[in-house]
Design a protein around this motif. Structure first.
Motif, PDB file in Angstrom:
ATOM      1  N   ASN A   1     -16.390 -14.037 -13.093  1.00  0.00           N
ATOM      2  CA  ASN A   1     -16.129 -12.868 -13.662  1.00  0.00           C
ATOM      3  C   ASN A   1     -16.873 -11.575 -12.641  1.00  0.00           C
ATOM      4  O   ASN A   1     -18.141 -10.987 -13.094  1.00  0.00           O
ATOM      5  CB  ASN A   1     -17.850 -12.748 -15.213  1.00  0.00           C
ATOM      6  N   LEU A   2     -16.084 -10.994 -12.021  1.00  0.00           N
ATOM      7  CA  LEU A   2     -16.479 -10.304 -10.800  1.00  0.00           C
ATOM      8  C   LEU A   2     -16.328  -9.100 -11.685  1.00  0.00           C
ATOM      9  O   LEU A   2     -17.165  -8.020 -11.369  1.00  0.00           O
ATOM     10  CB  LEU A   2     -15.613 -10.216  -9.329  1.00  0.00           C
ATOM     11  N   TYR A   3     -15.336  -8.695 -12.317  1.00  0.00           N
ATOM     12  CA  TYR A   3     -15.289  -7.708 -13.299  1.00  0.00           C
ATOM     13  C   TYR A   3     -16.450  -7.212 -13.872  1.00  0.00           C
ATOM     14  O   TYR A   3     -17.339  -5.836 -14.155  1.00  0.00           O
ATOM     15  CB  TYR A   3     -14.069  -7.807 -13.986  1.00  0.00           C
ATOM     16  N   GLY A   4     -17.153  -8.416 -14.489  1.00  0.00           N
ATOM     17  CA  GLY A   4     -18.282  -7.825 -15.605  1.00  0.00           C
ATOM     18  C   GLY A   4     -19.413  -7.759 -14.390  1.00  0.00           C
ATOM     19  O   GLY A   4     -19.863  -6.987 -15.043  1.00  0.00           O
ATOM     20  N   ILE A   5     -20.045  -8.346 -13.420  1.00  0.00           N
ATOM     21  CA  ILE A   5     -20.670  -8.283 -12.401  1.00  0.00           C
ATOM     22  C   ILE A   5     -21.004  -6.549 -11.613  1.00  0.00           C
ATOM     23  O   ILE A   5     -21.588  -5.795 -11.821  1.00  0.00           O
ATOM     24  CB  ILE A   5     -20.734  -9.662 -11.233  1.00  0.00           C
ATOM     25  N   GLN A   6     -18.859  -6.047 -11.995  1.00  0.00           N
ATOM     26  CA  GLN A   6     -19.087  -4.852 -10.677  1.00  0.00           C
ATOM     27  C   GLN A   6     -19.173  -3.411 -12.271  1.00  0.00           C
ATOM     28  O   GLN A   6     -19.817  -2.577 -11.588  1.00  0.00           O
ATOM     29  CB  GLN A   6     -17.336  -5.068 -10.554  1.00  0.00           C
ATOM     30  N   THR A   7     -19.529  -4.056 -13.169  1.00  0.00           N
ATOM     31  CA  THR A   7     -19.061  -3.187 -14.205  1.00  0.00           C
ATOM     32  C   THR A   7     -20.201  -2.895 -15.164  1.00  0.00           C
ATOM     33  O   THR A   7     -20.513  -1.892 -15.296  1.00  0.00           O
ATOM     34  CB  THR A   7     -18.344  -2.955 -15.162  1.00  0.00           C
ATOM     35  N   THR A   8     -20.886  -3.698 -15.366  1.00  0.00           N
ATOM     36  CA  THR A   8     -21.836  -3.834 -16.288  1.00  0.00           C
ATOM     37  C   THR A   8     -22.740  -2.727 -16.292  1.00  0.00           C
ATOM     38  O   THR A   8     -23.524  -2.298 -14.711  1.00  0.00           O
ATOM     39  CB  THR A   8     -22.781  -5.049 -16.318  1.00  0.00           C
ATOM     40  N   THR A   9     -23.927  -3.169 -17.040  1.00  0.00           N
ATOM     41  CA  THR A   9     -24.802  -1.531 -17.422  1.00  0.00           C
ATOM     42  C   THR A   9     -25.980  -2.307 -16.533  1.00  0.00           C
ATOM     43  O   THR A   9     -27.479  -1.778 -16.543  1.00  0.00           O
ATOM     44  CB  THR A   9     -24.960  -0.676 -18.801  1.00  0.00           C
ATOM     45  N   HIS A  10     -26.223  -3.218 -16.298  1.00  0.00           N
ATOM     46  CA  HIS A  10     -27.169  -4.369 -16.245  1.00  0.00           C
ATOM     47  C   HIS A  10     -26.808  -4.015 -14.540  1.00  0.00           C
ATOM     48  O   HIS A  10     -25.877  -4.352 -13.661  1.00  0.00           O
ATOM     49  CB  HIS A  10     -26.983  -5.867 -16.171  1.00  0.00           C
ATOM     50  N   PRO A  11     -28.535  -3.661 -13.768  1.00  0.00           N
ATOM     51  CA  PRO A  11     -28.343  -3.599 -12.574  1.00  0.00           C
ATOM     52  C   PRO A  11     -28.417  -4.794 -11.391  1.00  0.00           C
ATOM     53  O   PRO A  11     -29.287  -5.113 -10.727  1.00  0.00           O
ATOM     54  CB  PRO A  11     -30.197  -2.876 -12.091  1.00  0.00           C
ATOM     55  N   CYS A  12     -27.303  -5.336 -11.532  1.00  0.00           N
ATOM     56  CA  CYS A  12     -27.509  -6.375 -11.079  1.00  0.00           C
ATOM     57  C   CYS A  12     -26.272  -6.468  -9.405  1.00  0.00           C
ATOM     58  O   CYS A  12     -25.694  -5.664  -9.804  1.00  0.00           O
ATOM     59  CB  CYS A  12     -26.781  -7.189 -11.810  1.00  0.00           C
TER      60      CYS A  12
ATOM     61  N   ASP B   1     -18.131   0.984 -11.496  1.00  0.00           N
ATOM     62  CA  ASP B   1     -19.975   0.240 -11.362  1.00  0.00           C
ATOM     63  C   ASP B   1     -20.877   1.703 -12.838  1.00  0.00           C
ATOM     64  O   ASP B   1     -21.188   2.955 -12.470  1.00  0.00           O
ATOM     65  CB  ASP B   1     -20.800   0.415 -10.590  1.00  0.00           C
ATOM     66  N   MET B   2     -21.229   0.852 -13.938  1.00  0.00           N
ATOM     67  CA  MET B   2     -21.789   1.658 -15.136  1.00  0.00           C
ATOM     68  C   MET B   2     -23.402   1.172 -14.805  1.00  0.00           C
ATOM     69  O   MET B   2     -24.465   1.343 -15.831  1.00  0.00           O
ATOM     70  CB  MET B   2     -20.969   1.161 -16.145  1.00  0.00           C
ATOM     71  N   ASP B   3     -24.133   0.451 -13.710  1.00  0.00           N
ATOM     72  CA  ASP B   3     -25.351   0.263 -13.837  1.00  0.00           C
ATOM     73  C   ASP B   3     -26.447   1.188 -13.825  1.00  0.00           C
ATOM     74  O   ASP B   3     -26.256   2.334 -13.898  1.00  0.00           O
ATOM     75  CB  ASP B   3     -25.629  -0.046 -12.967  1.00  0.00           C
ATOM     76  N   THR B   4     -27.117   1.442 -15.145  1.00  0.00           N
ATOM     77  CA  THR B   4     -27.847   2.002 -15.678  1.00  0.00           C
ATOM     78  C   THR B   4     -28.893   3.111 -14.465  1.00  0.00           C
ATOM     79  O   THR B   4     -28.945   4.627 -14.291  1.00  0.00           O
ATOM     80  CB  THR B   4     -28.738   1.584 -16.580  1.00  0.00           C
ATOM     81  N   TYR B   5     -29.557   2.035 -13.442  1.00  0.00           N
ATOM     82  CA  TYR B   5     -30.643   2.348 -12.677  1.00  0.00           C
ATOM     83  C   TYR B   5     -30.707   2.396 -11.274  1.00  0.00           C
ATOM     84  O   TYR B   5     -31.013   2.703 -10.404  1.00  0.00           O
ATOM     85  CB  TYR B   5     -31.808   2.752 -12.701  1.00  0.00           C
ATOM     86  N   GLY B   6     -29.246   1.414 -11.514  1.00  0.00           N
ATOM     87  CA  GLY B   6     -28.916   0.691  -9.866  1.00  0.00           C
ATOM     88  C   GLY B   6     -30.030  -0.015  -9.114  1.00  0.00           C
ATOM     89  O   GLY B   6     -30.954  -0.527  -9.814  1.00  0.00           O
ATOM     90  N   SER B   7     -29.726  -0.356  -7.751  1.00  0.00           N
ATOM     91  CA  SER B   7     -30.512  -1.362  -7.302  1.00  0.00           C
ATOM     92  C   SER B   7     -30.647  -1.633  -6.420  1.00  0.00           C
ATOM     93  O   SER B   7     -29.155  -1.699  -5.236  1.00  0.00           O
ATOM     94  CB  SER B   7     -30.421  -2.917  -7.919  1.00  0.00           C
ATOM     95  N   PRO B   8     -31.676  -1.773  -5.473  1.00  0.00           N
ATOM     96  CA  PRO B   8     -31.521  -1.731  -3.576  1.00  0.00           C
ATOM     97  C   PRO B   8     -31.069  -2.849  -3.271  1.00  0.00           C
ATOM     98  O   PRO B   8     -30.316  -2.601  -2.174  1.00  0.00           O
ATOM     99  CB  PRO B   8     -32.612  -1.926  -3.565  1.00  0.00           C
TER     100      PRO B   8
END
Lengths: 199, 72
Positions: free
Chosen positions: A106-117, A170-177
């Protein structure tokens, strides 16, 4: 590829400058890098990267969501150059993206989610030792070229080809290193953690 | 939603403001660039009961306009 409306998208570097500072600026203003300096993906450098690729250079390995940009070896090679990869790292970059193409991932989900994954690449087998991918002290930290540049090349592909631009694809709320680079090797000598090797 | 649209069924997507760009991009990729969007304020998480009602009212007014357009 249909026009997604998501901005950016590295398609070619034919007009790009050779000078390293100018290239950095050229890519940064177009959203083609992570904010850190890049190596200019000149045709000569891309060709050197492709010497480690036995696939058709124009045949997409994966269409990366959410832009569904065609990740051809030639475009992936440009991203690998920009990220600082040695040519011998390149097959691993292609393989990792090919693995992400599996539907269940599910790369679409991983790419677009608000989760910082971010996808974590764990390299198993002799290639990890051959490419000196760190599996020990500081494996998730800075200081090792293969960990840093392989993970970075994959992130570049996810953004530059896939359109995972912050706030657009990418709708990630606050991103990740972990979205700068995220690649380690499996440490085989440590027990009782089970190996990732298929059984 | 794009499949419903392809079948001729009246369909729309409710999305909050920051997602409009991504929603339009995905609609274009799915071959339905004119997919109607019902846009409500962000965020959804942590909204009070009154804030939820306010968002529903914002959505409802757009829905009424949309249904009128689609049934004309």
């Amino acid at each position: 590829m249909r026009d997604s409306g998501i901005p950016g998208g590295l398609q070619a570097y034919t007009d790009g400058p050779d000078d390293i500072e100018e290239a950095y600026e050229f890519c940064a203003v177009r959203g083609w890098c992570d904010g850190l300096p890049i190596i200019p993906p000149t045709p000569e450098r891309v060709e050197r990267m492709l010497m480690f690729c036995d696939r058709e250079r124009d045949k997409p390995v994966i269409a990366i969501p959410p832009r569904y940009g065609d990740a051809t070896p030639i475009l992936l090679a440009a991203n690998a150059v920009m990220a600082g990869c040695k040519p011998e790292y390149f097959p691993l970059v292609i393989l990792a993206l090919e693995a992400m193409a599996e539907q269940t991932f599910n790369l679409y989900g991983i790419q677009t989610t608000t989760h910082p994954c971010a996808p974590l690449i764990i390299v198993n087998g002799p290639i990890a030792r051959e490419l000196k991918i760190n599996s020990g002290h500081g494996a998730f930290g800075p200081g090792n070229r293969s960990n840093a540049s392989i993970g970075r090349a994959i992130r570049f592909a996810l953004v530059n080809i896939g359109g995972a631009n912050p706030g657009a694809g990418d709708m990630d709320t606050y991103g990740s290193p972990a979205k700068y680079t995220y690649c380690i090797a499996e440490k085989r000598t440590t027990k009782p953690v089970a190996t990732i090797e298929p059984r | 939603m794009s499949q419903l649209r392809h079948q001729g069924v009246a369909a729309a997507v409710i999305c909050s403001e920051p997602f409009v760009r991504l929603a339009k991009a995905q609609a274009a990729i799915a071959g339905v660039p004119d997919l109607p969007l019902i846009v409500i304020p962000h965020p959804l998480g942590g909204a009070t009961q009154d804030e939820v009602k306010a968002r529903a009212e914002v959505a409802m007014s757009q829905l009424i306009i949309l249904v009128r357009e689609l049934t004309q």
